[in-house]
Design a protein around this motif. Sequence first.
Motif, PDB file in Angstrom:
ATOM      1  N   ILE A  16     -87.351  -1.720 -35.721  1.00 44.25           N
ATOM      2  CA  ILE A  16     -87.492  -0.326 -35.308  1.00 44.25           C
ATOM      3  C   ILE A  16     -86.270   0.106 -34.513  1.00 44.25           C
ATOM      4  N   ARG A  17     -86.044   1.416 -34.460  1.00 45.74           N
ATOM      5  CA  ARG A  17     -84.942   1.991 -33.676  1.00 45.74           C
ATOM      6  C   ARG A  17     -85.531   2.805 -32.532  1.00 45.74           C
ATOM      7  N   ILE A  18     -85.065   2.532 -31.322  1.00 44.04           N
ATOM      8  CA  ILE A  18     -85.421   3.314 -30.144  1.00 44.04           C
ATOM      9  C   ILE A  18     -84.201   4.168 -29.818  1.00 44.04           C
ATOM     10  N   PRO A  19     -84.332   5.499 -29.890  1.00 36.91           N
ATOM     11  CA  PRO A  19     -83.162   6.346 -29.683  1.00 36.91           C
ATOM     12  C   PRO A  19     -82.688   6.364 -28.237  1.00 36.91           C
ATOM     13  N   SER A  20     -81.437   6.769 -28.046  1.00 34.57           N
ATOM     14  CA  SER A  20     -80.900   6.915 -26.704  1.00 34.57           C
ATOM     15  C   SER A  20     -81.185   8.341 -26.236  1.00 34.57           C
ATOM     16  N   ASP A  21     -82.330   8.523 -25.616  1.00 35.65           N
ATOM     17  CA  ASP A  21     -82.755   9.848 -25.177  1.00 35.65           C
ATOM     18  C   ASP A  21     -83.503   9.714 -23.863  1.00 35.65           C
ATOM     19  N   ARG A  22     -82.903  10.198 -22.792  1.00 37.27           N
ATOM     20  CA  ARG A  22     -83.513  10.045 -21.476  1.00 37.27           C
ATOM     21  C   ARG A  22     -84.800  10.837 -21.329  1.00 37.27           C
ATOM     22  N   PHE A  23     -85.098  11.736 -22.268  1.00 38.41           N
ATOM     23  CA  PHE A  23     -86.294  12.569 -22.172  1.00 38.41           C
ATOM     24  C   PHE A  23     -87.390  12.139 -23.144  1.00 38.41           C
ATOM     25  N   SER A  24     -87.227  10.979 -23.773  1.00 37.77           N
ATOM     26  CA  SER A  24     -88.188  10.531 -24.787  1.00 37.77           C
ATOM     27  C   SER A  24     -89.422   9.868 -24.183  1.00 37.77           C
ATOM     28  N   ALA A  32     -73.856   3.428 -15.973  1.00 39.53           N
ATOM     29  CA  ALA A  32     -73.352   4.569 -15.221  1.00 39.53           C
ATOM     30  C   ALA A  32     -71.830   4.581 -15.262  1.00 39.53           C
ATOM     31  N   VAL A  33     -71.265   5.740 -15.568  1.00 40.43           N
ATOM     32  CA  VAL A  33     -69.813   5.891 -15.541  1.00 40.43           C
ATOM     33  C   VAL A  33     -69.380   6.742 -14.348  1.00 40.43           C
ATOM     34  N   SER A  34     -70.342   7.389 -13.699  1.00 40.97           N
ATOM     35  CA  SER A  34     -70.105   8.122 -12.456  1.00 40.97           C
ATOM     36  C   SER A  34     -71.461   8.328 -11.791  1.00 40.97           C
ATOM     37  N   ALA A  35     -71.441   8.953 -10.634  1.00 41.47           N
ATOM     38  CA  ALA A  35     -72.700   9.174  -9.914  1.00 41.47           C
ATOM     39  C   ALA A  35     -73.652  10.079 -10.693  1.00 41.47           C
ATOM     40  N   LEU A  36     -73.110  10.922 -11.546  1.00 40.60           N
ATOM     41  CA  LEU A  36     -73.937  11.887 -12.274  1.00 40.60           C
ATOM     42  C   LEU A  36     -73.927  11.701 -13.790  1.00 40.60           C
ATOM     43  N   ARG A  37     -73.306  10.642 -14.284  1.00 36.82           N
ATOM     44  CA  ARG A  37     -73.179  10.467 -15.736  1.00 36.82           C
ATOM     45  C   ARG A  37     -73.609   9.075 -16.160  1.00 36.82           C
ATOM     46  N   LEU A  38     -74.544   9.036 -17.091  1.00 35.89           N
ATOM     47  CA  LEU A  38     -75.054   7.784 -17.644  1.00 35.89           C
ATOM     48  C   LEU A  38     -74.792   7.771 -19.143  1.00 35.89           C
ATOM     49  N   VAL A  39     -74.148   6.723 -19.627  1.00 31.37           N
ATOM     50  CA  VAL A  39     -73.963   6.531 -21.063  1.00 31.37           C
ATOM     51  C   VAL A  39     -75.171   5.741 -21.555  1.00 31.37           C
ATOM     52  N   LEU A  40     -75.907   6.342 -22.497  1.00 32.76           N
ATOM     53  CA  LEU A  40     -77.134   5.728 -22.983  1.00 32.76           C
ATOM     54  C   LEU A  40     -76.881   4.839 -24.188  1.00 32.76           C
ATOM     55  N   PHE A  41     -77.706   3.799 -24.325  1.00 31.77           N
ATOM     56  CA  PHE A  41     -77.637   2.894 -25.458  1.00 31.77           C
ATOM     57  C   PHE A  41     -78.834   3.132 -26.369  1.00 31.77           C
ATOM     58  N   ALA A  42     -78.597   3.195 -27.672  1.00 27.05           N
ATOM     59  CA  ALA A  42     -79.673   3.159 -28.655  1.00 27.05           C
ATOM     60  C   ALA A  42     -79.987   1.687 -28.909  1.00 27.05           C
ATOM     61  N   ARG A  43     -81.206   1.404 -29.356  1.00 30.12           N
ATOM     62  CA  ARG A  43     -81.604   0.011 -29.559  1.00 30.12           C
ATOM     63  C   ARG A  43     -82.279  -0.200 -30.903  1.00 30.12           C
ATOM     64  N   LEU A  44     -82.012  -1.334 -31.499  1.00 34.17           N
ATOM     65  CA  LEU A  44     -82.782  -1.842 -32.634  1.00 34.17           C
ATOM     66  C   LEU A  44     -83.544  -3.048 -32.132  1.00 34.17           C
ATOM     67  N   ILE A  45     -84.833  -3.103 -32.446  1.00 30.39           N
ATOM     68  CA  ILE A  45     -85.673  -4.206 -31.983  1.00 30.39           C
ATOM     69  C   ILE A  45     -86.385  -4.813 -33.188  1.00 30.39           C
ATOM     70  N   CYS A  46     -86.230  -6.115 -33.358  1.00 31.63           N
ATOM     71  CA  CYS A  46     -86.938  -6.834 -34.412  1.00 31.63           C
ATOM     72  C   CYS A  46     -88.365  -7.092 -33.933  1.00 31.63           C
ATOM     73  N   LEU A  47     -89.337  -6.625 -34.698  1.00 33.62           N
ATOM     74  CA  LEU A  47     -90.737  -6.802 -34.319  1.00 33.62           C
ATOM     75  C   LEU A  47     -91.285  -8.162 -34.734  1.00 33.62           C
ATOM     76  N   THR A  48     -90.458  -8.986 -35.360  1.00 31.61           N
ATOM     77  CA  THR A  48     -90.865 -10.343 -35.709  1.00 31.61           C
ATOM     78  C   THR A  48     -90.505 -11.324 -34.597  1.00 31.61           C
ATOM     79  N   CYS A  49     -89.240 -11.277 -34.136  1.00 30.82           N
ATOM     80  CA  CYS A  49     -88.803 -12.266 -33.141  1.00 30.82           C
ATOM     81  C   CYS A  49     -88.427 -11.652 -31.788  1.00 30.82           C
ATOM     82  N   GLY A  50     -88.300 -10.312 -31.723  1.00 30.39           N
ATOM     83  CA  GLY A  50     -87.970  -9.659 -30.460  1.00 30.39           C
ATOM     84  C   GLY A  50     -86.487  -9.490 -30.193  1.00 30.39           C
ATOM     85  N   PHE A  51     -85.639  -9.862 -31.132  1.00 27.44           N
ATOM     86  CA  PHE A  51     -84.195  -9.719 -30.954  1.00 27.44           C
ATOM     87  C   PHE A  51     -83.851  -8.244 -30.773  1.00 27.44           C
TER      88      PHE A  51
END
Length: 73
Positions: A16-24, A32-51
């Motif tokens: 599955i894909r978990i989007p990079s959305d702070r409001f989800s 964090a790249v500054s006090a007011l800026r966060l670079v978000l990561f999208a994620r892929l998660i294997c539902l078989t092994c958890g990778f």
Amino acid sequence: MTSFGVCPNCGQDDIIRIPSDRFSGQAVSGVAVSALRLVLFARLICLTCGFVREWVDDRKDLDLLRKKFGRQQ
């Protein structure tokens, strides 16, 4: 249905894909790249092994990371 290929850890395709959305409502993953800026990561998660794989979706965010943490050219 979107396919994310197979898991590099176990070879299964139950991913599955978990989007990079702070409001989800999901837990936010990023850096964090500054006090007011966060670079978000999208994620892929294997539902078989958890990778978990993470990456930055937005090219502009990659440029911010390069300026903050990257090699000086």
